[in-house]
Structures are given as C-alpha cells and as structure tokens.
Design an enzyme around this catalytic site. Structure first.
Site, short mmCIF file in Angstrom:
data_model
loop_
_atom_site.label_atom_id
_atom_site.label_comp_id
_atom_site.label_asym_id
_atom_site.label_seq_id
_atom_site.Cartn_x
_atom_site.Cartn_y
_atom_site.Cartn_z
N HIS A 48 32.17 59.53 6.04
CA HIS A 48 31.62 58.27 6.53
C HIS A 48 32.67 57.17 6.42
O HIS A 48 33.75 57.37 5.85
CB HIS A 48 30.35 57.88 5.78
CG HIS A 48 30.50 57.87 4.28
ND1 HIS A 48 31.22 56.92 3.60
CD2 HIS A 48 30.03 58.72 3.34
CE1 HIS A 48 31.18 57.17 2.32
NE2 HIS A 48 30.46 58.28 2.12
N ALA A 49 32.34 56.03 6.98
CA ALA A 49 33.18 54.83 6.86
C ALA A 49 32.28 53.69 6.37
O ALA A 49 31.06 53.83 6.35
CB ALA A 49 33.80 54.47 8.22
#
Length: 130
Positions: A48-49
């Site tokens: 994820h970011a």
C-alpha cells in the site's frame, strides 16, 4: 526521496547501541511506532501507499526486503542491520518481503493510524501519481 539513513552506532565489547531521534536522524516527528514479526515464510506485508504518512523502517533482527515503487520505478532495499533504516516519504507504494526466520521490523510513522490515509489499490495509486 527514499533513502537509507545510517543511525548512530556505539560499539562496545559488552554489546553495541544505536538509537533514533525524531527530526534529527529522521525527518519527521514520530507519532506511532509498530513492529512486524513472526511473518510466515513466503508472506509479504504492506502492499500500500500513504497520502500523508512518512515511515522509517529498521530491521532490528534478521532481514527482509522493502520494495518501493513511485508508480514508474521500483527499487528494492535489503534491510539486515539495526544501525540503519529506510526512509519512505509520502506517496510511495511499499511492500515488505523475503522475511528471514525470526526477523523483526520496526516501523516509525509520522501519523496516527488513519484507515483513510491508505491507498490499497495499486491501479488507483498509479493513476493518482499521473
């Protein structure tokens, strides 16, 4: 910019010592600390970011790889020493993989947990980077 940061290291025959100070060794104030451990063989973490969160990741024990992706280029950083860590700025996709037995990953975060800060869909992440 993603980068490895060396931490202070005091060598001593009785055992070495390293430490991290916010806004000195890492470029943010620490709001949250968590650790990842007992990762089964072949598993990955992350993927994820963040929209706002910065992170600093240290391999306190064992080793693992951190794959960092800006939407165009991927870099792999192998972490295996407790006297340096990986700074990940806002807006970078990251995934941790190749955990060794008994590895321990320490993560220092610039924000409190907020589910709305996560970008969990890679295609959405790439589109947001355009």
């Amino acid at each position: 910019m993603v980068r490895l940061i060396n931490l202070p290291k005091f060598e001593d025959p009785r055992g070495n010592l390293s430490f991290i100070e916010e806004n000195k060794h890492i470029p943010f104030k620490i709001e949250r600390t968590y650790w990842i451990y007992d990762v089964p063989g072949g598993q990955t973490r992350g993927g994820h970011a963040f929209k706002h969160q910065q992170e600093f990741i240290v391999a306190l024990s064992g080793s693992f790889d951190v794959v960092v992706d800006d939407g165009k280029t991927k870099q792999i950083f192998s972490l295996n020493r407790s006297y340096y860590g990986l700074y990940i700025p806002v807006g970078m996709w990251r995934q941790m993989e190749n955990f060794s037995t008994n590895s321990l990953a320490l993560v220092l975060a610039s924000t409190d947990f907020d589910e709305n800060d996560y970008i969990r869909d890679y295609n959405q992440f790439v589109i947001s980077r355009l």
